[in-house]
Design a protein around this motif. Structure first.
Motif, PDB file in Angstrom:
ATOM      1  N   LYS A  48       0.813  -1.225   0.000  1.00 28.86           N
ATOM      2  CA  LYS A  48       0.000   0.000   0.000  1.00 28.86           C
ATOM      3  C   LYS A  48       0.844   1.272   0.000  1.00 28.86           C
ATOM      4  O   LYS A  48       0.292   2.368  -0.021  1.00 28.86           O
ATOM      5  CB  LYS A  48      -0.846   0.046   1.284  1.00 28.86           C
ATOM      6  N   ARG A  50       2.219   2.351   2.587  1.00 31.87           N
ATOM      7  CA  ARG A  50       1.661   2.992   3.779  1.00 31.87           C
ATOM      8  C   ARG A  50       2.751   3.249   4.799  1.00 31.87           C
ATOM      9  O   ARG A  50       3.571   2.381   5.067  1.00 31.87           O
ATOM     10  CB  ARG A  50       0.610   2.056   4.373  1.00 31.87           C
ATOM     11  N   SER A 135      -7.814  -0.637   4.055  1.00 35.48           N
ATOM     12  CA  SER A 135      -8.496  -0.517   2.774  1.00 35.48           C
ATOM     13  C   SER A 135      -7.497  -0.848   1.654  1.00 35.48           C
ATOM     14  O   SER A 135      -6.324  -0.485   1.729  1.00 35.48           O
ATOM     15  CB  SER A 135      -9.059   0.891   2.605  1.00 35.48           C
ATOM     16  N   ASN A 137      -6.204   0.034  -1.131  1.00 36.17           N
ATOM     17  CA  ASN A 137      -5.837   1.096  -2.075  1.00 36.17           C
ATOM     18  C   ASN A 137      -4.446   1.596  -1.729  1.00 36.17           C
ATOM     19  O   ASN A 137      -4.020   1.462  -0.579  1.00 36.17           O
ATOM     20  CB  ASN A 137      -6.820   2.271  -1.937  1.00 36.17           C
ATOM     21  N   SER A 143     -10.666   4.715  -1.245  1.00 38.36           N
ATOM     22  CA  SER A 143     -10.852   3.301  -0.904  1.00 38.36           C
ATOM     23  C   SER A 143     -11.660   2.580  -1.990  1.00 38.36           C
ATOM     24  O   SER A 143     -12.505   3.181  -2.644  1.00 38.36           O
ATOM     25  CB  SER A 143     -11.596   3.174   0.424  1.00 38.36           C
TER      26      SER A 143
END
Ligand code: TXA
Ligand code: MG
Length: 320
Positions: A48, A50, A135, A137, A143
């Motif tokens: 992700k 992230r 999520s 994405n 999302s």
């Protein structure tokens, strides 16, 4: 591209081997991995893009299972879980040591929820471990609410998407935490609306609008953003200062805007229901990214029902 199907055994095998599977929930699709396997968790963050300071939600099939991974439950937490799980609600509860620090980004609380989707509940039932599932994405983007959304962006990075069709609710879960005196705070507005929560446990504080809240780093001011520039406000008023309407996209609540080409518009809720708006919001934002436009104009929806959560996402989409 990832394979899309309904083979729960296949999803289970991939998870048990440390791999990632996209899973359907009633809110949005999640990018799932074994919540007790640090390598699998690391691969979720990587896939992700992230930041590691943004913790993950652990998904479980039952309250009994949730109790195995958490220490103490306040009265309000128990009440909410009993009433609304499975459903669009995430609770922040003190974690047991068995939950790796990577799941919570080092925080003492772990976010837990029971999602309401047949395939995913069956998968969770068959597994002996919880699933982390942010999520599905890339970090900061909108999302996904369908398997195609997941495949469009993460298809090249994951082997399998469990196909539960389009998400019923279309907004992420509402996140609630509790202090020692059992005062409840909403850290993210979401698929369970405030009024329904108030009816169960009375007043709850909402701090979801903070832009730098360490308790819910995912509530960063700019989030849920499509690539196109988004402006929020009264659409007709904004149009007064725009020359070429062919380069404008519009997401409106209930009615089309006459001046704008129809293919550049999405009406979120022709029926005037804010739940319909919630359900259509993320695919509308994604659709706008497929158009050749310079700016996307969005208007706030009425505050009732899920309207406040929809407006929260629109505000973040428009934030720079
Ligand atoms: O509806 C949902 O919640 C979806 C579906 C897939 O379940 N999941 C989801 O996950 O939205 P994600 O990772 O995109 O958003 C989780 C949010 C983030 O804002 C994160 O900062 C917050 O939850 N969060 C997770 N663990 C937390 C913790 N221990 N303390 C505070 N906030 C936490
Ligand atoms: Mg997210």
């Amino acid at each position: 591209m990832a394979e899309i199907g309904t083979d729960i055994q296949k999803a289970k095998d991939i998870i048990e081997n440390g791999g990632l599977v996209a899973i359907p929930t009633e809110t949005v699709y999640g990018l799932a991995a074994n919540a007790l396997n640090p390598e699998a968790i690391a691969s979720v963050y990587r896939t992700k893009s992230r930041p590691s300071f943004d913790p993950l939600i652990a998904h479980l099939p039952s309250i009994e299972q949730a109790e195995r991974y958490t220490l103490t439950w306040t009265q309000k937490a128990s009440k909410l879980a009993t009433k609304f799980w499975p459903g669009p609600l995430t609770l922040l509860l003190p974690k047991r040591d068995i939950i790796p620090d990577m799941v919570t980004s080092g925080l003492q609380n772990v976010a837990v929820r029971i999602p309401k989707n047949k395939l995913t509940l069956e998968l969770l039932d068959r597994l002996t471990v919880p699933l982390v599932a942010p999520s599905a994405n890339p970090f900061g983007y909108v999302s996904p609410t369908s398997p195609v959304h997941v495949n469009d962006q993460l298809g090249g990075k994951i082997p399998y998407i469990l196909d539960g069709g389009s998400c019923n609710i279309g907004l992420e879960s509402t996140i609630i935490g509790f202090d020692k005196k059992d005062n409840a705070t909403v850290y993210r507005l979401g698929g369970l609306d405030l009024k329904t929560i108030n009816n169960e446990i009375g007043y709850v504080k909402v701090t979801a609008h903070s832009s730098s809240n360490p308790k819910a780093p995912g509530m960063l001011k700019s989030h849920y953003s499509p690539s196109v520039t988004v402006r929020m406000g009264d659409i007709s008023q904004r149009l007064e200062s725009i020359e070429n309407v062919n380069r404008v996209g519009v997401i409106s609540f209930q009615k089309e805007i006459e001046a704008i080409p129809l293919k550049n518009q999405v009406v979120l809720a022709p029926d005037g229901d804010t739940s319909t708006a919630a359900k259509n919001l993320f695919s509308a934002l994604r659709y706008m990214d497929t158009l050749d436009i310079d700016i996307l104009l969005v208007e706030p929806v009425p505050d009732r029902g899920l309207g406040r959560a929809v407006n929260d996402r629109l505000t973040r989409a428009a934030a720079t």
